[in-house]
Design an enzyme around this catalytic site. Structure first.
Site, mmCIF file in Angstrom:
data_model
loop_
_atom_site.group_PDB
_atom_site.id
_atom_site.type_symbol
_atom_site.label_atom_id
_atom_site.label_comp_id
_atom_site.label_asym_id
_atom_site.label_seq_id
_atom_site.Cartn_x
_atom_site.Cartn_y
_atom_site.Cartn_z
ATOM 1 N N GLY A 301 -55.418 -69.305 -79.121
ATOM 2 C CA GLY A 301 -53.753 -69.764 -79.234
ATOM 3 C C GLY A 301 -53.132 -68.962 -79.857
ATOM 4 O O GLY A 301 -52.217 -68.613 -79.180
ATOM 5 N N GLU A 304 -54.234 -61.586 -83.911
ATOM 6 C CA GLU A 304 -53.814 -60.822 -85.197
ATOM 7 C C GLU A 304 -54.031 -59.614 -84.542
ATOM 8 O O GLU A 304 -53.204 -59.137 -85.333
ATOM 9 C CB GLU A 304 -54.394 -61.267 -86.292
ATOM 10 C CG GLU A 304 -55.625 -60.378 -86.240
ATOM 11 C CD GLU A 304 -56.663 -62.254 -86.105
ATOM 12 O OE1 GLU A 304 -56.161 -62.606 -84.933
ATOM 13 O OE2 GLU A 304 -58.615 -61.841 -86.611
ATOM 14 N N GLU A 338 -51.444 -65.857 -88.170
ATOM 15 C CA GLU A 338 -51.376 -64.405 -87.589
ATOM 16 C C GLU A 338 -51.017 -63.257 -88.246
ATOM 17 O O GLU A 338 -51.732 -62.610 -88.790
ATOM 18 C CB GLU A 338 -50.900 -64.602 -85.924
ATOM 19 C CG GLU A 338 -51.612 -65.349 -85.194
ATOM 20 C CD GLU A 338 -53.014 -65.845 -85.375
ATOM 21 O OE1 GLU A 338 -54.019 -64.351 -85.613
ATOM 22 O OE2 GLU A 338 -53.281 -66.634 -85.058
ATOM 23 N N GLU A 360 -60.871 -65.610 -91.337
ATOM 24 C CA GLU A 360 -59.975 -67.490 -90.719
ATOM 25 C C GLU A 360 -59.385 -68.371 -91.990
ATOM 26 O O GLU A 360 -58.368 -68.940 -91.467
ATOM 27 C CB GLU A 360 -60.842 -67.879 -89.715
ATOM 28 C CG GLU A 360 -61.541 -66.950 -88.377
ATOM 29 C CD GLU A 360 -60.179 -66.944 -87.242
ATOM 30 O OE1 GLU A 360 -59.290 -67.435 -87.955
ATOM 31 O OE2 GLU A 360 -60.169 -65.782 -87.003
HETATM 32 N N1 BES Z 1 -58.433 -64.235 -84.844
HETATM 33 C C1 BES Z 1 -58.207 -65.411 -83.812
HETATM 34 C C2 BES Z 1 -57.985 -65.382 -82.850
HETATM 35 C C3 BES Z 1 -59.708 -65.308 -81.650
HETATM 36 C C4 BES Z 1 -59.819 -67.184 -81.726
HETATM 37 C C5 BES Z 1 -60.466 -64.592 -81.392
HETATM 38 C C6 BES Z 1 -61.505 -66.979 -81.147
HETATM 39 C C7 BES Z 1 -61.471 -64.930 -80.869
HETATM 40 C C8 BES Z 1 -62.095 -66.180 -80.464
HETATM 41 C C9 BES Z 1 -56.742 -66.229 -84.632
HETATM 42 O O1 BES Z 1 -56.511 -65.701 -86.188
HETATM 43 C C10 BES Z 1 -57.084 -67.689 -84.705
HETATM 44 O O2 BES Z 1 -57.446 -67.383 -85.671
HETATM 45 N N2 BES Z 1 -56.133 -68.382 -83.433
HETATM 46 C C11 BES Z 1 -56.744 -69.966 -83.665
HETATM 47 C C12 BES Z 1 -55.713 -70.408 -83.570
HETATM 48 C C13 BES Z 1 -54.718 -70.422 -85.386
HETATM 49 C C14 BES Z 1 -53.256 -70.502 -85.520
HETATM 50 C C15 BES Z 1 -55.592 -71.857 -85.816
HETATM 51 C C16 BES Z 1 -56.856 -69.592 -82.346
HETATM 52 O O3 BES Z 1 -56.872 -69.431 -81.176
HETATM 53 O O4 BES Z 1 -57.758 -70.891 -82.329
HETATM 54 ZN ZN ZN Z 2 -56.970 -66.285 -87.669
#
Ligand code: BES
Ligand code: ZN
Length: 926
Positions: A301, A304, A338, A360
């Site tokens: 999604g 960060e 983020e 997370e």
């Molecule tokens: N750090 C994650 C991105 C990520 C997710 C990297 C899975 C590698 C694998 C980012 O901070 C995140 O949590 N993104 C979410 C959206 C968020 C607003 C809940 C996502 O990508 O689902």
């Molecule tokens: Zn995250």
């Protein structure tokens, strides 16, 4: 001549050993070496679409902590020119060159191992230089390609971007790719002058390329110490919108030029929430600038990366004319998430992926606080917590769930950890702690923790230490309690408890016992073991104090981990109810004796219902409906609770109800007595539908929360054909279809688009579908495109749905790789689409795995919506046979498969247990 020959011989010897397999097979890098600094130079070639590639060179400054003859680092899918590898010792005088005698690999852990001619000695610092190159891949991880169509010239524009978390920096350059190996980075990007280069830090200097005309080298400032997974860079021709923030970091929001007008909201919201965190955490944002960029192709999604946060277009771009309020709230939440990571994750990072939840869970929880601060009228925190609880309650009631803190050995396991347990349950237990510790000690403990581990790594025990000391300092926790004992019961143990409350009405007491709450009703009570430290807050009908979330009692666990039953006293007599868990402050379920439920039902179904806090109304609905689902309560009681919804005007209990009733709908809609259920739903929905003025466009005069409630209610109302919902929706769609320029003018209110499109497609013709498909192809707005993809699956025509799935997985088609999941989910979750999507998956599983490779997370996300609808033994067996047959392809999806199988087993149980009785209960409540 002789000398040249000799060099060639040495090199060929080196190469001959390059592919030998190393015997080093531990999943963590050896501790003998520590990288201190990386000088990374990368030349990106975006000219020739048939050969999009990069070549680079990394110099790693490495300190030896122990003597060693091997340098073990990560590298994946990179071509390394071994003849150009150099290794030098820095300082120390004397002989400074070392050499690499051979290399070996261990593909299981992506290791690339250099064996040195001479031993590297503890205390010395070395510089290792490695040249490498690779294609800009299509997989959306590592250093990858993305593109968009330029509307003016109708040509394809290429760009590059990175996605390194959790373990893909190794696909972009050889490195020590573990979160514990923090180092500083000096990035230099080479590219054609028509592009802009972005990275974590601001530009330091731009120089012309030595040999390539019109190419430049753009060097960025040296970064602060950080983990490899947070590094980012991109070469693109985007535009940006600057934000003005007094005394703050330079803040820019980037998008492709044609979408720059959709950046206003993100550019305004981002700096505000960043400022809020600076004050909340008591630490200034440490970098001189921050960029946020909307990438047309993006797997997660958002991500960060420190100082260069990357997003999907749908999570950063907002168009008031096309996006709904729910789209806007979603993007505020993503940005807040983020930016929270800039402290929780980036400044202080988990030691190892076992503690991913610290990243997370925190970002999820703190994002709720951030959005709440900036948009108090959105009630986002309450909505967030309810969603977090419901989603984690579902998953965590499975035996195949896992603890928040989860041992990790393989990359595939890291990917699996990005799930509802890390995010939603993680966030719920943090909120629990916040509420039982109180504001002062929670903030104090957090600030201490962040200060102590700035630019370092930490594990959950370190957090518990800071919080315990803060809580004791402030007097927020009894001296003999410590946060670790309490919190370990929530983070090291799978599942959550149900508290059974048995009141003694004459003595004014209640006995509380706990056991693990499980969906599988055939697991005997004796196996529902576990003990959680539960802060018990409660109120009574006379008191009705729903503000005080501090515990009035604790349920404790013995040294051996057994639950100690607790009695609470000073409770009222038989005419008054008791409610546990004020504002759902702790993730557990509460089940009462029949009399207490009846008292609650009486108040809910009276004009006094609002005397129960809105979150606790949502709790009662969620608990009783899910108890009925798993056989702990009967549907007679549950439906008496839900009857009160005819009075309910707040979104939070409605969300809780609709989430639960959806489960019933999925099962009952294919059964002969569905009419009764539909009748019951109409009875609940009609008053609120009328109250909100049905599908009329009354949004501008409504409060924000009402807007969302209306969006939600109208959507289900059309599904159940409440009142004039369907004809009204169709008439909006017809008006759109008759517009001379439907791409410019869309008369459907953005907040109703999802419902209108779905209804029109469901009840409509092939031409309606094609019309909507064309709008999808021509739309410039991410959220509009997403709404369309989710509603194209509403068709009842099997052949249209089949064609849709084919388009969704066509690598050359109009639907991007990242979005095909939306299409699949849209099809599979609907009655007519379910069998179509099921066969599609079963027939094309190899292709789909390949299509998503290496994102096993996407594959894992296809399964739950499918399995939620399997509730017969035959279908279950078919699915079992399918996963057995496809074991090889479904590697890395094992956890999701286990969870799906278990969920299906409990669905089959539901049919046996509840099907015969539910219609009686429905009939009695119609
Ligand atoms: N750090 C994650 C991105 C990520 C997710 C990297 C899975 C590698 C694998 C980012 O901070 C995140 O949590 N993104 C979410 C959206 C968020 C607003 C809940 C996502 O990508 O689902
Ligand atoms: Zn995250």
């Amino acid at each position: 001549m002789k000398w040249f020959l000799w060099v060639a011989l040495v090199i060929s010897l080196d190469l001959s050993s390059a592919n030998s397999i190393s015997s080093y097979n531990h999943y963590r890098l050896p501790a003998a070496l520590r990288p201190q600094k990386y000088y990374l130079r990368i030349l990106t070639e975006l000219k020739n679409p048939d050969d999009l590639r990069f070549t680079g060179n990394v110099q790693i400054v490495i300190k030896a902590l122990q003597n060693t003859r091997n340098i073990t680092l990560h590298s994946k899918n990179l071509t390394i020119d071994e003849s150009q590898i150099t290794l030098r010792q820095i300082g120390g005088g004397g002989k400074k060159d070392n050499c690499v005698s051979s290399t070996s690999v261990n593909p299981a852990h992506d290791y690339y191992i250099l064996h040195t001619c001479e031993e590297l000695l503890a205390g010395n610092v070395y510089i290792l230089c490695l040249p490498f190159s690779a294609d800009l891949n299509r997989q959306l991880v590592g250093y990858y390609r993305s593109s968009y169509k330029d509307a003016v010239t109708n040509t394809t524009r290429w760009l590059s971007a990175t996605q390194f978390e959790p373990a893909a920096a190794r696909k972009a350059f050889p490195c020590f790719d573990e979160p514990g190996f923090k180092a500083s980075f000096v990035v230099t990007l080479g590219y054609h002058t028509q592009f802009t280069g972005l990275s974590n830090m601001p530009v330091k200097e731009i120089k012309p390329h030595e040999t390539l005309p019109n190419y430049i080298w753009c060097e960025f400032e040296e970064s602060v110490p950080m983990s490899t997974y947070l590094l980012a860079y991109s070469v693109n021709d985007f535009s940006f919108k600057p934000s003005t923030l007094p005394n703050g970091a330079l803040f820019r929001t980037w998008a492709r030029p044609n979408a720059i007008d959709q950046c206003d909201y993100a550019a305004e919201f981002g700096p505000k929430v960043l400022q809020y965190y600076e004050q909340f955490f008591g630490i200034k944002f440490p970098l001189p600038k921050i960029d946020q960029i909307a990438l047309p192709d993006f797997s997660a999604g958002a991500m960060e990366n420190w100082g260069l946060v990357t997003y999907r277009e749908t999570t950063l771009l907002y168009s008031p004319n096309h996006s709904s309020l729910s789209d806007q709230q979603n993007l505020a939440n993503v940005i807040a998430h983020e930016l929270a990571h800039q402290w929780f994750g980036n400044l202080v990072t988990m030691k190892w992926w076992t503690d991913l939840w610290l990243n997370e869970g925190f970002a999820t929880y703190v994002a709720g606080l951030g959005v709440q601060e900036i948009h108090p009228d959105w009630q986002s925190q309450d909505k967030g917590i309810l969603t977090a609880l419901i989603t984690s309650f579902r998953l965590d009631s499975l035996v195949s769930s896992h603890p928040i803190s989860r041992p990790i050995q393989m990359v595939a396991e890291i990917e699996e950890s990005f799930d509802a347990i890390s995010y939603q349950k993680g966030s719920a237990v943090l909120r629990m702690m916040h509420l039982f510790m109180g504001e002062e000690s929670f903030r104090l403990g957090l600030k201490e923790y962040l200060k102590l581990y700035t630019y370092k790594n930490a594990e959950q025990d370190n957090l518990w230490e800071s919080l315990t000391s803060a809580a004791h300092q402030v007097g927020a926790l009894a001296g003999h309690y410590n946060i670790k004992t309490i919190m370990d019961s929530w983070t090291l143990q799978t599942g959550y408890p149900v508290l059974n409350v048995t009141r003694d009405y004459s003595a004014g007491t209640a006995r509380l016992t706990q056991e693990r709450y499980l969906r599988d009703s055939q697991i005997p009570r004796s196996e529902r073991v576990g003990c959680w430290w539960v802060p018990v807050s409660y109120t009574t009908q006379a008191e009705k104090d729903f503000n005080d979330t501090a515990p009035k009692a604790w349920m404790e666990c013995s040294q051996t981990g057994e639950s100690v039953p607790t009695t609470i006293d000073l409770l009222p007599g038989p005419e008054e109810w008791v409610i546990l868990n004020i504002q759902l402050s702790t993730p557990y379920k509460a089940n009462y004796d029949a009399r207490n439920w009846q008292l609650l039902i009486d108040t809910l179904n009276s004009d006094q219902f609002q005397s129960i806090h809105v979150i606790n109304r949502a709790q009662l609905v969620e608990d009783v409906l899910y108890f009925a689902w798993t056989g702990e309560q009967d549907y007679g009681t549950a439906l008496q609770v839900t009857n009160y919804l005819q009075r309910e005007r707040d979104i939070i209990p409605w969300k809780s109800a609709l989430d639960n009733l959806k489960l019933l709908n999925r099962i009952l809609r294919q059964t002969p007595n569905f009419g009764l259920f539909k009748g019951y739903m109409k009875k609940l929905l009609t008053p609120i539908y009328e109250h909100l003025n049905g599908t009329n466009d009354t949004f501008s005069s409504m409060q924000q929360n009402e807007v969302l409630l209306k969006t939600l209610v109208v959507n289900v109302a059309c599904q159940y054909h409440v009142s004039d919902c369907v004809p009204q929706a169709q008439s909006y769609f017809r008006r759109w279809r008759s517009e001379p320029d439907p791409d410019e003018n869309n008369p459907v209110p953005p907040n109703l688009r999802s419902t209108v499109y779905c209804t029109a497609i469901r009840e409509g013709t092939e031409e309606d579908w094609d019309f909507l498909w064309t709008r999808f192809r021509r739309s410039n707005v991410g959220s509009e495109r997403q709404t369309i993809l989710s509603t194209l699956g509403c068709s009842k025509e099997v052949w249209i749905l089949q064609r849709y799935l084919e388009r969704a997985f066509d690598p050359k088609g109009d639907i991007r790789r990242q979005d095909s999941l939306l299409s699949f989910q849209a099809v599979v979750s609907r009655e007519q689409g379910f069998p179509v999507a099921k066969s599609y998956l079963m027939e094309h599983v190899d292709f789909m795995v390949e299509y998503y490779y290496p994102q096993t997370r996407s594959m894992a996300r296809l399964l739950p919506p499918l399995c939620e609808q399997i509730y017969t033994a035959n279908d279950l067996n078919e699915f079992r046979a399918f996963v057995n047959k496809s074991q090889q392809s479904l590697k890395g999806v094992e956890q999701a498969i286990q969870q799906s199988l278990e969920a299906m087993v409990t669905n089959v149980q539901w049919m046996d247990r509840n099907y015969p009785q539910i219609f009686d209960s429905l009939q009695r409540n119609l």
